[in-house]
Design an enzyme around this catalytic site. Sequence first.
Site, short mmCIF file in Angstrom:
data_model
loop_
_atom_site.label_atom_id
_atom_site.label_comp_id
_atom_site.label_asym_id
_atom_site.label_seq_id
_atom_site.Cartn_x
_atom_site.Cartn_y
_atom_site.Cartn_z
N GLU A 46 0.87 -1.19 0.00
CA GLU A 46 0.00 0.00 0.00
C GLU A 46 0.90 1.23 0.00
O GLU A 46 1.92 1.27 0.67
CB GLU A 46 -0.89 0.01 1.26
CG GLU A 46 -1.85 1.20 1.29
CD GLU A 46 -2.75 1.22 2.53
OE1 GLU A 46 -2.34 0.69 3.58
OE2 GLU A 46 -3.86 1.79 2.44
N LYS A 116 -9.68 1.72 -2.84
CA LYS A 116 -9.98 1.27 -1.47
C LYS A 116 -11.42 1.60 -1.11
O LYS A 116 -11.83 2.77 -1.18
CB LYS A 116 -9.00 1.95 -0.50
CG LYS A 116 -9.01 1.44 0.92
CD LYS A 116 -7.88 2.11 1.69
CE LYS A 116 -7.64 1.56 3.06
NZ LYS A 116 -6.44 2.17 3.69
N CYS A 157 -5.65 -2.88 2.49
CA CYS A 157 -5.45 -2.68 3.92
C CYS A 157 -6.72 -2.76 4.76
O CYS A 157 -7.20 -3.83 5.06
CB CYS A 157 -4.68 -1.39 4.17
SG CYS A 157 -3.84 -1.44 5.76
N1 LIG Z 1 -3.74 1.67 5.83
C1 LIG Z 1 -4.70 1.14 6.53
O1 LIG Z 1 -5.82 0.97 6.08
C2 LIG Z 1 -4.33 0.73 7.91
C3 LIG Z 1 -5.32 -0.24 8.54
C4 LIG Z 1 -4.94 -0.58 9.93
O2 LIG Z 1 -3.86 -0.31 10.39
C5 LIG Z 1 -5.96 -1.27 10.74
O3 LIG Z 1 -5.70 -1.46 11.93
O4 LIG Z 1 -7.01 -1.62 10.22
#
Ligand SMILES: NC(=O)CCC(=O)C(=O)O
Length: 284
Positions: A46, A116, A157
Amino acid sequence: MLRGMKFKIALVQLRVSVQKDANLLRARSQVLEAARHGANVVVLPECFNSPYGTAHFPAYAEPLAGPTCTALSQIAKDAGVHLIGGSFPELGEGGKLFNTSTVWDPAGTRIGIHRKIHLFDIEVPNGIRFKESDALSAGNEMTMISTPFGRIGLGICYDLRFPELAMCAARADCVLMVYPGAFNMTTGPLHWELLLRARALDNQMFVAACSPARVEDEAKNGGYVAYGHSSVVDPMGKVIATTDGEEGIVYADVDTDAIFAARQAIPVTKQRRFDVYPDISKGP
Ligand SMILES: NC(=O)CCC(=O)C(=O)O
């Protein structure tokens, strides 16, 4: 889904810096290295070309027809791999910014794009506060890509926390879910592996997640420390390849027979009782 389909996946846990050009060059050399080691599918993290932070996204954002996608296309072609190009801040129509992942075939043609869907807006007392929606807009489509190795589902993510995406992908015949992701030092140790294993086991599919390397130096990390631990999990929920916070490449062999074996041994896929579960999308 094809039985006996085998391929090698490589997760490039890149040390992302504040310099976009340097990140693109580093990504290129690492993907070429993964290809030399026989990888067929290579994944970048990411935000692989920019620091991860709402204050940085506007400055680093660029359209799809920009230097990052030009570079990714050329890298995929030169490496001769299917490349899941991590994600980057995309400058979309109407000036909206997205956290966007693009997918490239070995001819350098773009074969997929994922914006996303679930933005990372959280506040953990004494831990971390992050509000991605301060700068970004959410994508509105699920992404599944057809490749010669089978279908691949894509999330970014925080999308990992929403089991519906992986379940839809598994039911649409995907063999693998891929998540470029940058968890943090509060939730990473507690949730990263647990979530990856849960998505794999729930759906009896492979799951791979590729993080940036951990950079502790604030002058170099743009204010966000990624957890690292890029990993691949098999359809029984076993971590078959992983690493720590350092830069490096994680390799794993994917064999679709493992999906059939898991589903034959524990046939939850056929035992679901959709006739019993209510439609929970409308609330309690
Ligand atoms: N970049 C993200 O979306 C981080 C997501 C994350 O750390 C989480 O705990 O969920």
